[in-house]
Design a protein around this motif. Structure first.
Motif, PDB file in Angstrom:
ATOM      1  N   UNK A   1       0.319  16.647  -6.172  1.00 42.36           N
ATOM      2  CA  UNK A   1      -1.073  16.290  -6.439  1.00 42.36           C
ATOM      3  C   UNK A   1      -1.538  15.362  -5.317  1.00 42.36           C
ATOM      4  N   UNK A   2      -2.743  15.608  -4.816  1.00 44.19           N
ATOM      5  CA  UNK A   2      -3.292  14.803  -3.724  1.00 44.19           C
ATOM      6  C   UNK A   2      -4.553  14.096  -4.208  1.00 44.19           C
ATOM      7  N   UNK A   3      -4.617  12.790  -3.942  1.00 42.94           N
ATOM      8  CA  UNK A   3      -5.742  11.952  -4.351  1.00 42.94           C
ATOM      9  C   UNK A   3      -6.313  11.261  -3.116  1.00 42.94           C
ATOM     10  N   UNK A   4      -7.635  11.228  -2.998  1.00 41.89           N
ATOM     11  CA  UNK A   4      -8.282  10.532  -1.882  1.00 41.89           C
ATOM     12  C   UNK A   4      -9.024   9.321  -2.435  1.00 41.89           C
ATOM     13  N   UNK A   5      -8.683   8.146  -1.900  1.00 40.91           N
ATOM     14  CA  UNK A   5      -9.314   6.896  -2.320  1.00 40.91           C
ATOM     15  C   UNK A   5     -10.229   6.407  -1.201  1.00 40.91           C
ATOM     16  N   UNK A   6     -11.479   6.181  -1.540  1.00 44.00           N
ATOM     17  CA  UNK A   6     -12.427   5.659  -0.561  1.00 44.00           C
ATOM     18  C   UNK A   6     -12.882   4.246  -0.914  1.00 44.00           C
ATOM     19  N   UNK A   7     -12.261   3.655  -1.926  1.00 44.27           N
ATOM     20  CA  UNK A   7     -12.705   2.355  -2.429  1.00 44.27           C
ATOM     21  C   UNK A   7     -11.974   1.174  -1.773  1.00 44.27           C
ATOM     22  N   UNK A   8     -11.015   1.429  -0.883  1.00 41.11           N
ATOM     23  CA  UNK A   8     -10.272   0.336  -0.254  1.00 41.11           C
ATOM     24  C   UNK A   8     -10.966  -0.101   1.028  1.00 41.11           C
ATOM     25  N   UNK A   9     -10.943  -1.390   1.285  1.00 40.82           N
ATOM     26  CA  UNK A   9     -11.635  -1.949   2.448  1.00 40.82           C
ATOM     27  C   UNK A   9     -10.748  -1.871   3.692  1.00 40.82           C
ATOM     28  N   UNK A  10     -11.333  -1.546   4.838  1.00 41.17           N
ATOM     29  CA  UNK A  10     -10.561  -1.450   6.084  1.00 41.17           C
ATOM     30  C   UNK A  10      -9.912  -2.774   6.470  1.00 41.17           C
ATOM     31  N   UNK A  11      -8.714  -2.669   7.011  1.00 44.41           N
ATOM     32  CA  UNK A  11      -7.953  -3.788   7.585  1.00 44.41           C
ATOM     33  C   UNK A  11      -7.594  -4.886   6.592  1.00 44.41           C
ATOM     34  N   UNK A  12      -7.648  -4.587   5.298  1.00 44.84           N
ATOM     35  CA  UNK A  12      -7.188  -5.558   4.300  1.00 44.84           C
ATOM     36  C   UNK A  12      -5.761  -5.225   3.899  1.00 44.84           C
ATOM     37  N   UNK A  13      -5.010  -6.245   3.551  1.00 46.29           N
ATOM     38  CA  UNK A  13      -3.617  -6.074   3.120  1.00 46.29           C
ATOM     39  C   UNK A  13      -3.599  -5.998   1.594  1.00 46.29           C
ATOM     40  N   UNK A  14      -3.078  -4.901   1.058  1.00 50.46           N
ATOM     41  CA  UNK A  14      -3.054  -4.660  -0.380  1.00 50.46           C
ATOM     42  C   UNK A  14      -1.613  -4.645  -0.898  1.00 50.46           C
ATOM     43  N   UNK A  15      -1.477  -4.976  -2.179  1.00 56.50           N
ATOM     44  CA  UNK A  15      -0.219  -4.859  -2.916  1.00 56.50           C
ATOM     45  C   UNK A  15      -0.454  -3.809  -3.987  1.00 56.50           C
TER      46      UNK A  15
ATOM     47  N   UNK B   1       0.704  -2.749   1.924  1.00 55.93           N
ATOM     48  CA  UNK B   1       0.227  -2.027   3.095  1.00 55.93           C
ATOM     49  C   UNK B   1      -1.112  -2.599   3.544  1.00 55.93           C
ATOM     50  N   UNK B   2      -1.439  -2.344   4.800  1.00 56.33           N
ATOM     51  CA  UNK B   2      -2.727  -2.705   5.363  1.00 56.33           C
ATOM     52  C   UNK B   2      -3.465  -1.415   5.693  1.00 56.33           C
ATOM     53  N   UNK B   3      -4.711  -1.316   5.289  1.00 50.65           N
ATOM     54  CA  UNK B   3      -5.499  -0.099   5.504  1.00 50.65           C
ATOM     55  C   UNK B   3      -5.859  -0.003   6.984  1.00 50.65           C
ATOM     56  N   UNK B   4      -5.088   0.803   7.712  1.00 52.55           N
ATOM     57  CA  UNK B   4      -5.320   1.051   9.130  1.00 52.55           C
ATOM     58  C   UNK B   4      -5.068   2.530   9.414  1.00 52.55           C
ATOM     59  N   UNK B   5      -5.855   3.133  10.306  1.00 56.14           N
ATOM     60  CA  UNK B   5      -5.648   4.549  10.628  1.00 56.14           C
ATOM     61  C   UNK B   5      -4.232   4.802  11.137  1.00 56.14           C
ATOM     62  N   UNK B   6      -3.682   5.928  10.707  1.00 55.83           N
ATOM     63  CA  UNK B   6      -2.341   6.304  11.138  1.00 55.83           C
ATOM     64  C   UNK B   6      -1.235   5.793  10.237  1.00 55.83           C
ATOM     65  N   UNK B   7      -1.556   4.992   9.239  1.00 59.45           N
ATOM     66  CA  UNK B   7      -0.556   4.456   8.317  1.00 59.45           C
ATOM     67  C   UNK B   7       0.074   5.582   7.522  1.00 59.45           C
ATOM     68  N   UNK B   8       1.375   5.561   7.372  1.00 63.80           N
ATOM     69  CA  UNK B   8       2.088   6.537   6.544  1.00 63.80           C
ATOM     70  C   UNK B   8       3.300   5.874   5.917  1.00 63.80           C
ATOM     71  N   UNK B   9       3.332   5.831   4.595  1.00 65.87           N
ATOM     72  CA  UNK B   9       4.448   5.229   3.856  1.00 65.87           C
ATOM     73  C   UNK B   9       4.913   6.244   2.817  1.00 65.87           C
ATOM     74  N   UNK B  10       6.214   6.481   2.763  1.00 64.77           N
ATOM     75  CA  UNK B  10       6.795   7.377   1.760  1.00 64.77           C
ATOM     76  C   UNK B  10       7.739   6.550   0.916  1.00 64.77           C
ATOM     77  N   UNK B  11       7.545   6.596  -0.398  1.00 64.92           N
ATOM     78  CA  UNK B  11       8.391   5.845  -1.341  1.00 64.92           C
ATOM     79  C   UNK B  11       8.798   6.745  -2.486  1.00 64.92           C
ATOM     80  N   UNK B  12       9.995   6.506  -3.004  1.00 64.43           N
ATOM     81  CA  UNK B  12      10.501   7.253  -4.152  1.00 64.43           C
ATOM     82  C   UNK B  12      10.158   6.506  -5.430  1.00 64.43           C
ATOM     83  N   UNK B  13       9.722   7.259  -6.453  1.00 66.42           N
ATOM     84  CA  UNK B  13       9.490   6.667  -7.757  1.00 66.42           C
ATOM     85  C   UNK B  13      10.844   6.434  -8.420  1.00 66.42           C
ATOM     86  N   UNK B  14      11.086   5.221  -8.885  1.00 68.85           N
ATOM     87  CA  UNK B  14      12.378   4.871  -9.485  1.00 68.85           C
ATOM     88  C   UNK B  14      12.188   4.404 -10.919  1.00 68.85           C
TER      89      UNK B  14
END
Length: 160
Positions: free
Chosen positions: A116-130, A146-159
């Protein structure tokens, strides 16, 4: 011509010093302004990408327009061909809590979606989120920063 001078003695200086100290302490002790929590919802675009049956994870990427894409993989057979997945996204300052909601549907299990793919447009650029992502149906979760910056890619496993 008579000049009027104000006489300032030690008592007056002590009172002025006390008032200045009280003002500084009041500014320091003032609680910071916190924004109210905002809850948004996002519907997932389902697809079948051949994810392994026991593989549960999310990939978070940021596009050049600062929109953030969350790709959720692996549903453990909980999702049928006519099912759906949605997210309840709660944002309070820089803390994001995402709760996944799965509606399994009544369709066949021949070609069940596993992504499933979700697109979020509600996050502010260059802010650091938890972020905390929870799939209650699978009793699994993941946390990340993570910090909202172009090119960011994080892969995490659900545990569990």
């Amino acid at each position: 011509m008579t000049l009027s001078w104000i006489a300032i003695g030690t008592v007056e200086l002590c009172v002025l010093g006390f008032i200045a100290a009280a003002a500084v302490i009041a500014l320091i002790m003032k609680p910071g302004s916190r924004n109210e929590a905002v809850t948004e919802f996002a519907a997932g675009l389902l697809s079948h990408e051949g994810v392994l049956a026991g593989s549960f994870g999310i990939e978070l990427t940021c596009r050049d327009d600062y929109s953030t894409v969350i790709t959720r993989q692996g549903f453990g057979g909980l999702l049928s061909s006519d099912g759906s997945v949605s997210l309840a996204i709660t944002i309070k300052d820089c803390d994001i809590t995402i709760e996944e909601r799965i509606i399994s549907g009544h369709g066949t299990s021949d070609d069940t979606p596993d992504t499933a793919t979700f697109t979020l447009t509600c996050l502010k650029p260059r802010l650091h989120y938890h972020l905390r992502y929870t799939s209650e149906a699978l009793s699994r979760s993941v946390t990340m920063s993570f910090t909202v910056t172009p090119g960011l890619s994080i892969v995490k496993e659900l545990v569990q």
